[in-house]
Design a protein around this motif. Structure first.
Motif, PDB file in Angstrom:
ATOM      1  N   TYR A 133       5.229 -12.403 -46.499  1.00  0.00           N
ATOM      2  CA  TYR A 133       6.259 -12.090 -45.517  1.00  0.00           C
ATOM      3  C   TYR A 133       7.578 -12.047 -46.251  1.00  0.00           C
ATOM      4  CZ  TYR A 133       3.327 -12.805 -41.416  1.00  0.00           C
ATOM      5  OH  TYR A 133       2.372 -12.691 -40.448  1.00  0.00           O
ATOM      6  N   PHE A 134       8.501 -11.278 -45.719  1.00  0.00           N
ATOM      7  CA  PHE A 134       9.807 -11.117 -46.328  1.00  0.00           C
ATOM      8  C   PHE A 134      10.847 -11.380 -45.240  1.00  0.00           C
ATOM      9  CE2 PHE A 134       6.597  -8.728 -48.447  1.00  0.00           C
ATOM     10  CZ  PHE A 134       6.800  -9.031 -49.777  1.00  0.00           C
ATOM     11  N   LEU A 135      11.581 -12.453 -45.411  1.00  0.00           N
ATOM     12  CA  LEU A 135      12.546 -12.916 -44.416  1.00  0.00           C
ATOM     13  C   LEU A 135      13.927 -12.344 -44.695  1.00  0.00           C
ATOM     14  CD1 LEU A 135      11.489 -16.664 -44.257  1.00  0.00           C
ATOM     15  CD2 LEU A 135      10.726 -14.779 -42.817  1.00  0.00           C
ATOM     16  N   PRO A 136      14.803 -12.322 -43.693  1.00  0.00           N
ATOM     17  CA  PRO A 136      16.160 -11.820 -43.908  1.00  0.00           C
ATOM     18  C   PRO A 136      16.874 -12.606 -45.010  1.00  0.00           C
ATOM     19  CG  PRO A 136      15.773 -12.244 -41.575  1.00  0.00           C
ATOM     20  CD  PRO A 136      14.604 -12.784 -42.318  1.00  0.00           C
ATOM     21  N   SER A 137      17.635 -11.873 -45.806  1.00  0.00           N
ATOM     22  CA  SER A 137      18.442 -12.505 -46.851  1.00  0.00           C
ATOM     23  C   SER A 137      19.843 -11.894 -46.777  1.00  0.00           C
ATOM     24  CB  SER A 137      17.804 -12.293 -48.229  1.00  0.00           C
ATOM     25  OG  SER A 137      18.586 -12.895 -49.225  1.00  0.00           O
ATOM     26  N   GLU A 138      20.051 -10.796 -47.439  1.00  0.00           N
ATOM     27  CA  GLU A 138      21.306 -10.055 -47.338  1.00  0.00           C
ATOM     28  C   GLU A 138      21.084  -8.899 -46.383  1.00  0.00           C
ATOM     29  OE1 GLU A 138      24.208 -10.939 -48.803  1.00  0.00           O
ATOM     30  OE2 GLU A 138      23.129 -12.698 -49.517  1.00  0.00           O
ATOM     31  N   GLY A 139      22.128  -8.474 -45.714  1.00  0.00           N
ATOM     32  CA  GLY A 139      21.989  -7.366 -44.779  1.00  0.00           C
ATOM     33  C   GLY A 139      21.643  -7.868 -43.393  1.00  0.00           C
ATOM     34  N   ALA A 140      20.801  -7.121 -42.706  1.00  0.00           N
ATOM     35  CA  ALA A 140      20.430  -7.470 -41.326  1.00  0.00           C
ATOM     36  C   ALA A 140      19.818  -8.867 -41.280  1.00  0.00           C
ATOM     37  CB  ALA A 140      19.443  -6.454 -40.775  1.00  0.00           C
ATOM     38  N   ASN A 141      20.250  -9.651 -40.310  1.00  0.00           N
ATOM     39  CA  ASN A 141      19.767 -11.032 -40.213  1.00  0.00           C
ATOM     40  C   ASN A 141      18.629 -11.189 -39.212  1.00  0.00           C
ATOM     41  OD1 ASN A 141      21.079 -10.763 -37.759  1.00  0.00           O
ATOM     42  ND2 ASN A 141      22.293 -12.636 -37.991  1.00  0.00           N
ATOM     43  N   ASN A 142      18.131 -10.065 -38.686  1.00  0.00           N
ATOM     44  CA  ASN A 142      17.087 -10.144 -37.672  1.00  0.00           C
ATOM     45  C   ASN A 142      15.863  -9.277 -37.986  1.00  0.00           C
ATOM     46  OD1 ASN A 142      18.344  -7.658 -37.263  1.00  0.00           O
ATOM     47  ND2 ASN A 142      18.056  -7.742 -35.045  1.00  0.00           N
ATOM     48  N   ILE A 143      15.718  -8.853 -39.229  1.00  0.00           N
ATOM     49  CA  ILE A 143      14.584  -8.029 -39.633  1.00  0.00           C
ATOM     50  C   ILE A 143      13.751  -8.788 -40.663  1.00  0.00           C
ATOM     51  CG2 ILE A 143      13.845  -5.859 -40.713  1.00  0.00           C
ATOM     52  CD1 ILE A 143      15.216  -5.545 -37.940  1.00  0.00           C
ATOM     53  N   ALA A 144      12.447  -8.852 -40.407  1.00  0.00           N
ATOM     54  CA  ALA A 144      11.501  -9.458 -41.339  1.00  0.00           C
ATOM     55  C   ALA A 144      10.332  -8.491 -41.510  1.00  0.00           C
ATOM     56  CB  ALA A 144      11.006 -10.806 -40.813  1.00  0.00           C
ATOM     57  N   LEU A 145       9.655  -8.592 -42.636  1.00  0.00           N
ATOM     58  CA  LEU A 145       8.541  -7.701 -42.949  1.00  0.00           C
ATOM     59  C   LEU A 145       7.316  -8.500 -43.358  1.00  0.00           C
ATOM     60  CD1 LEU A 145      10.480  -5.196 -45.254  1.00  0.00           C
ATOM     61  CD2 LEU A 145      10.063  -4.978 -42.793  1.00  0.00           C
ATOM     62  N   ALA A 146       6.161  -7.871 -43.212  1.00  0.00           N
ATOM     63  CA  ALA A 146       4.907  -8.429 -43.729  1.00  0.00           C
ATOM     64  C   ALA A 146       4.066  -7.277 -44.241  1.00  0.00           C
ATOM     65  CB  ALA A 146       4.150  -9.180 -42.643  1.00  0.00           C
ATOM     66  N   LEU A 147       3.304  -7.540 -45.287  1.00  0.00           N
ATOM     67  CA  LEU A 147       2.378  -6.565 -45.857  1.00  0.00           C
ATOM     68  C   LEU A 147       1.051  -7.255 -46.119  1.00  0.00           C
ATOM     69  CD1 LEU A 147       4.724  -4.980 -48.545  1.00  0.00           C
ATOM     70  CD2 LEU A 147       3.822  -3.789 -46.538  1.00  0.00           C
ATOM     71  N   PHE A 148      -0.031  -6.616 -45.688  1.00  0.00           N
ATOM     72  CA  PHE A 148      -1.361  -7.109 -46.035  1.00  0.00           C
ATOM     73  C   PHE A 148      -2.333  -5.937 -46.052  1.00  0.00           C
ATOM     74  CE2 PHE A 148      -0.476  -8.018 -41.576  1.00  0.00           C
ATOM     75  CZ  PHE A 148      -1.538  -7.425 -40.905  1.00  0.00           C
ATOM     76  N   SER A 149      -3.388  -6.081 -46.843  1.00  0.00           N
ATOM     77  CA  SER A 149      -4.330  -4.984 -47.058  1.00  0.00           C
ATOM     78  C   SER A 149      -5.745  -5.375 -46.656  1.00  0.00           C
ATOM     79  CB  SER A 149      -4.336  -4.578 -48.542  1.00  0.00           C
ATOM     80  OG  SER A 149      -3.072  -4.088 -48.926  1.00  0.00           O
TER      81      SER A 149
END
Length: 102
Positions: free
Chosen positions: A39-55
């Motif tokens: 998972y990739f949590l907000p850091s710089e930039g938008a504070n309300n967008i997170a991502l996840a990647l799985f295969s």
């Protein structure tokens, strides 16, 4: 192989709760036949967008994972946690074919 990309809109005041949710799902995806890439949590930039990647090996394997996740008590507990904390406002799902180097 197919990689699922999840883009979450999260409550910026509940990043800690979302991080807990994320840590619940990583081993669950792996347990049910996938390979979680994190998972990739907000850091710089938008504070309300997170991502996840799985295969998964195939889209059919992903679809079986979805079916199995609704039968798994740990997965259901993770879904319930997100609902109770309201850390996720919305999400969208896309699928990609990964390309890896030699």
């Amino acid at each position: 192989m197919v990689t699922c990309y999840l883009r979450y809109v999260i409550d910026p005041d509940k990043v800690v709760e979302f991080e807990h949710y994320a840590k619940l799902w990583i081993p669950l995806v792996n347990k049910l036949g996938g390979q979680h890439h994190g998972y990739f949590l907000p850091s710089e930039g938008a504070n309300n967008i997170a991502l996840a990647l799985f295969s998964f090996p195939s889209l059919a394997a992903y679809e079986q994972y979805r079916i199995d996740s609704f039968k798994d008590s740990e997965c259901m507990a993770a879904f319930d946690y997100a609902k109770q904390t309201k850390c996720i406002q919305s999400y969208e799902r896309s699928f990609f074919k990964p390309v890896f180097g030699n």
